[in-house]
Enzyme design. Structure first.
Site, PDB file in Angstrom:
ATOM      1  N   ARG A   1       0.774  -1.093  -0.253  1.00 48.74           N
ATOM      2  CA  ARG A   1       0.060   0.134  -0.114  1.00 48.74           C
ATOM      3  C   ARG A   1       0.925   1.288   0.050  1.00 48.74           C
ATOM      4  O   ARG A   1       0.499   2.135  -0.689  1.00 48.74           O
ATOM      5  CB  ARG A   1      -0.922   0.164   1.275  1.00 48.74           C
TER       6      ARG A   1
ATOM      7  N   ASP B   1     -15.541   9.565   8.524  1.00 44.34           N
ATOM      8  CA  ASP B   1     -14.486   8.626   7.976  1.00 44.34           C
ATOM      9  C   ASP B   1     -13.144   9.473   8.324  1.00 44.34           C
ATOM     10  O   ASP B   1     -13.242  10.820   7.908  1.00 44.34           O
ATOM     11  CB  ASP B   1     -14.522   7.951   6.840  1.00 44.34           C
TER      12      ASP B   1
END
Length: 305
Positions: free
Chosen positions: A48, A157
């Site tokens: 990632r 979020d």
């Protein structure tokens, strides 16, 4: 330098993350987002973060972490956390919670509204937005008049990228998983984009939801209390101390008798069982409230609610 890197004019990215670099990554992730990264996650982390190095034209993980920790580029901390955050979601995921909302919780919400009160729900860790939209659609399916009542859903979020998608209210491909033909016909508009069907959430559903960026481990700007909080498949990434602190804050943020929904593999910690009673599968109800504990050390959210 690999042949591909030479052709594209990019430096070759390190093939491994050193133990020292991984320790730095884990420390930042815990401090900024409460994410616990075990050594077994090193392969995932490398995959990632390699995307971030590639985007910045960098080759060294240590050099990249220097930029993140220096704080000179505030947006890169957000990109760092976003890269390490798992955003897996679909509509009506763990459907028993939506059944519970419609059959058990909704009647009390309707009574509260009828008495002149307001109803506030919170989707904490809303990812791509399927959860808050599912909450809104569940409520409207049971009582269409709720679209005109003092009922709002806050969806938050830490990841600005998923919030952009959520705010767009447009879904296609695998992101539409969980939708039935009946739900699509009732709550979505169909269009076509580059030969692919795109589903856009209807405006009456969108109007019930406010999306905001929020770090759960920083200060919460919300002043009022919530009737229900959905925080599903979020706390599983936190260590026990962080979980307990978060549960205590949720207890304080909920109305007396308010509801907390967790993910399928999450449970209330033993040390906070005095604050909640089990009301169903990964569903809890507050039995009393208390003064909130201090947030985990970290940056304040960029957004406000």
């Amino acid at each position: 330098m690999s042949e591909l890197s030479i052709i594209k004019g990019r430096p070759a990215i390190e093939s491994t993350i050193s133990d020292q670099a991984f320790a730095r990554i884990a420390k930042i992730a815990l401090r900024e987002a409460g994410i616990v990264l075990a050594p077994s996650k090193i392969s995932m982390v490398k995959s990632r973060l390699t995307r971030r190095l590639r985007a910045l034209g960098m080759s060294s993980f240590d050099s990249y972490l220097d930029i993140v920790e220096a704080g000179t580029d505030q947006s890169e901390m957000g990109n760092f956390v976003s890269a390490l955050t798992t955003n897996v979601s679909h509509f009506f995921r763990e459907n028993h919670h939506f059944d519970f909302l419609a059959k058990v919780i909704l009647p009390s919400l309707q009574q509260k509204l009828a008495n002149g009160g307001k109803v506030r729900l919170w989707s904490a860790g809303c990812s791509n937005g399927q959860e808050p939209y599912s909450i809104a659609m569940t409520l409207l399916n049971a009582d269409p008049s709720l679209a005109r009542k003092n009922l709002k859903i806050l969806a938050t979020d830490i990841d600005p990228e998923v919030l952009t998608l959520a705010k767009s209210a447009q879904y296609k491909g695998s992101l539409t998983t969980g939708l039935t033909d009946e739900i699509i016909a009732k709550h979505f508009r169909k269009s076509e984009q580059d030969g692919e069907v795109v589903l856009t959430v209807n405006s009456d559903v969108q109007d019930m939801i406010s999306f905001r960026q929020l770090n759960l481990h920083a200060e919460w700007p919300m002043k009022g209390r919530f009737d229900a909080i959905f925080c599903r498949n979020v706390v599983i990434y936190f260590d026990e101390e962080t979980q307990v602190r978060l549960y205590r804050r949720y207890a304080q943020a909920l109305e007396e008798g308010g509801w907390l929904m967790l993910g399928h593999s999450e449970r209330i910690n033993d040390s906070v069982t005095s604050l909640f009673k089990n009301a169903g599968v990964t569903t809890y109800q507050t039995v009393r409230t208390e003064t909130p504990s201090s947030p985990v050390e970290g940056r304040n959210s960029k957004g406000s609610n």
